[in-house]
Design a protein around this motif. Structure first.
Motif, PDB file in Angstrom:
ATOM      1  N   VAL A  26      93.504  66.011  96.802  1.00  0.00           N
ATOM      2  CA  VAL A  26      93.671  66.596  95.483  1.00  0.00           C
ATOM      3  C   VAL A  26      95.129  66.415  95.092  1.00  0.00           C
ATOM      4  O   VAL A  26      96.029  66.760  95.849  1.00  0.00           O
ATOM      5  CB  VAL A  26      93.289  68.092  95.472  1.00  0.00           C
ATOM      6  CG1 VAL A  26      93.610  68.719  94.131  1.00  0.00           C
ATOM      7  CG2 VAL A  26      91.809  68.271  95.809  1.00  0.00           C
ATOM      8  N   THR A  27      95.338  65.848  93.915  1.00  0.00           N
ATOM      9  CA  THR A  27      96.691  65.694  93.397  1.00  0.00           C
ATOM     10  C   THR A  27      96.857  66.601  92.190  1.00  0.00           C
ATOM     11  O   THR A  27      95.923  66.796  91.414  1.00  0.00           O
ATOM     12  CB  THR A  27      96.995  64.238  93.000  1.00  0.00           C
ATOM     13  OG1 THR A  27      96.049  63.822  92.023  1.00  0.00           O
ATOM     14  CG2 THR A  27      96.906  63.322  94.206  1.00  0.00           C
ATOM     15  N   ARG A  51      88.787  66.035  78.918  1.00  0.00           N
ATOM     16  CA  ARG A  51      88.248  66.039  80.283  1.00  0.00           C
ATOM     17  C   ARG A  51      88.123  67.448  80.842  1.00  0.00           C
ATOM     18  O   ARG A  51      87.143  67.771  81.507  1.00  0.00           O
ATOM     19  CB  ARG A  51      89.148  65.198  81.188  1.00  0.00           C
ATOM     20  CG  ARG A  51      89.197  63.731  80.777  1.00  0.00           C
ATOM     21  CD  ARG A  51      90.196  62.934  81.601  1.00  0.00           C
ATOM     22  NE  ARG A  51      89.806  62.966  83.001  1.00  0.00           N
ATOM     23  CZ  ARG A  51      90.658  63.165  84.006  1.00  0.00           C
ATOM     24  NH1 ARG A  51      91.939  63.343  83.778  1.00  0.00           N
ATOM     25  NH2 ARG A  51      90.232  63.166  85.244  1.00  0.00           N
ATOM     26  N   VAL A  52      89.107  68.300  80.584  1.00  0.00           N
ATOM     27  CA  VAL A  52      89.091  69.670  81.102  1.00  0.00           C
ATOM     28  C   VAL A  52      88.096  70.526  80.314  1.00  0.00           C
ATOM     29  O   VAL A  52      87.294  71.264  80.896  1.00  0.00           O
ATOM     30  CB  VAL A  52      90.503  70.291  81.053  1.00  0.00           C
ATOM     31  CG1 VAL A  52      90.452  71.781  81.320  1.00  0.00           C
ATOM     32  CG2 VAL A  52      91.427  69.594  82.050  1.00  0.00           C
ATOM     33  N   GLU A  92      88.526  62.817  89.270  1.00  0.00           N
ATOM     34  CA  GLU A  92      87.795  63.879  88.585  1.00  0.00           C
ATOM     35  C   GLU A  92      88.627  65.152  88.536  1.00  0.00           C
ATOM     36  O   GLU A  92      89.294  65.506  89.511  1.00  0.00           O
ATOM     37  CB  GLU A  92      86.477  64.167  89.302  1.00  0.00           C
ATOM     38  CG  GLU A  92      85.464  63.065  89.176  1.00  0.00           C
ATOM     39  CD  GLU A  92      84.108  63.499  89.695  1.00  0.00           C
ATOM     40  OE1 GLU A  92      83.756  64.693  89.541  1.00  0.00           O
ATOM     41  OE2 GLU A  92      83.418  62.642  90.250  1.00  0.00           O
ATOM     42  N   VAL A  93      88.553  65.862  87.416  1.00  0.00           N
ATOM     43  CA  VAL A  93      89.262  67.127  87.269  1.00  0.00           C
ATOM     44  C   VAL A  93      88.593  68.177  88.143  1.00  0.00           C
ATOM     45  O   VAL A  93      87.379  68.384  88.055  1.00  0.00           O
ATOM     46  CB  VAL A  93      89.259  67.595  85.795  1.00  0.00           C
ATOM     47  CG1 VAL A  93      89.869  68.978  85.673  1.00  0.00           C
ATOM     48  CG2 VAL A  93      90.001  66.607  84.915  1.00  0.00           C
ATOM     49  N   VAL A  97      89.373  76.548  88.344  1.00  0.00           N
ATOM     50  CA  VAL A  97      89.132  75.690  89.493  1.00  0.00           C
ATOM     51  C   VAL A  97      87.627  75.473  89.610  1.00  0.00           C
ATOM     52  O   VAL A  97      86.857  76.430  89.502  1.00  0.00           O
ATOM     53  CB  VAL A  97      89.697  76.324  90.789  1.00  0.00           C
ATOM     54  CG1 VAL A  97      89.294  75.528  92.024  1.00  0.00           C
ATOM     55  CG2 VAL A  97      91.209  76.453  90.708  1.00  0.00           C
ATOM     56  N   ARG A  98      87.240  74.217  89.816  1.00  0.00           N
ATOM     57  CA  ARG A  98      85.830  73.895  89.969  1.00  0.00           C
ATOM     58  C   ARG A  98      85.243  74.708  91.123  1.00  0.00           C
ATOM     59  O   ARG A  98      85.898  74.920  92.143  1.00  0.00           O
ATOM     60  CB  ARG A  98      85.675  72.387  90.223  1.00  0.00           C
ATOM     61  CG  ARG A  98      84.269  71.880  90.010  1.00  0.00           C
ATOM     62  CD  ARG A  98      84.241  70.385  89.993  1.00  0.00           C
ATOM     63  NE  ARG A  98      84.265  69.877  91.368  1.00  0.00           N
ATOM     64  CZ  ARG A  98      84.347  68.592  91.675  1.00  0.00           C
ATOM     65  NH1 ARG A  98      84.441  67.673  90.726  1.00  0.00           N
ATOM     66  NH2 ARG A  98      84.357  68.208  92.940  1.00  0.00           N
ATOM     67  N   LEU A  99      84.008  75.151  90.957  1.00  0.00           N
ATOM     68  CA  LEU A  99      83.390  76.064  91.909  1.00  0.00           C
ATOM     69  C   LEU A  99      83.456  75.585  93.352  1.00  0.00           C
ATOM     70  O   LEU A  99      83.740  76.382  94.254  1.00  0.00           O
ATOM     71  CB  LEU A  99      81.933  76.342  91.512  1.00  0.00           C
ATOM     72  CG  LEU A  99      81.766  77.363  90.391  1.00  0.00           C
ATOM     73  CD1 LEU A  99      82.072  76.774  89.038  1.00  0.00           C
ATOM     74  CD2 LEU A  99      80.375  77.937  90.414  1.00  0.00           C
TER      75      LEU A  99
END
Length: 157
Positions: free
Chosen positions: A9-10, A21-22, A59-60, A83-85
């Motif tokens: 993750v960057t 995208r977000v 991917e975000v 934050v994605r689940l």
């Protein structure tokens, strides 16, 4: 051939192209609550130095949008973080906040503020783990029936 390396993750500063995208994910990441309208493009254009996007394999997977207060020169404010689940609980939210804290400190800010809904107990618990204090619960903060929990964190130099 099997690859034992985990995806990386960057985290980088947000840019205007990130808004689309977000914003696609915001309602989903909030359990279907209609939150997308609360994240205008202006954060990705005008507050790039204090807004961040986390990506994994393009991917975000997380973001934080914040700014330096113009009214209170000692303060910074986090408007939205997500934050994605499947990436929660691993420190990504903390990492996003640490980037924001560093940007706030570099700008001479000593206090970070944010708000959340009283029903969002997970958010309140998360912010308390980061060292935020509950300042107050404000009834009708964002309009009639829109209570908010006001949170504050003092940054150490």
């Amino acid at each position: 051939m099997w690859n034992s390396r985990s995806p990386v993750v960057t985290i980088r500063h947000a840019d205007p192209g990130d808004h689309a995208r977000v914003s696609l994910h915001v309602d989903e990441w909030w359990g279907g609550r209609p939150m997308r309208a609360m994240l205008p493009r202006l954060f990705f254009e005008h507050f790039r130095d204090t807004s961040f996007v986390a990506e994994e394999d393009g991917e975000v997977v997380g973001f934080l949008c914040g700014f330096l207060s113009q009214s209170y020169p000692e303060q910074a404010y986090v408007h939205f973080v997500g934050v994605r689940l499947d990436h929660r609980g691993g420190g990504l939210g903390r990492d996003l906040y640490e980037r924001f804290f560093a940007a706030a400190r570099a700008a001479g800010r000593h206090v970070v503020r944010c708000v959340t809904a009283p029903v969002n107990e997970a958010s309140i618990a998360f912010h308390r783990r980061l060292g935020f204090e509950i300042e107050a619960e404000a009834v009708d903060y964002d309009g009639a029936g829109e209570a908010r929990v006001l949170l504050r964190k003092r940054l150490l130099p």
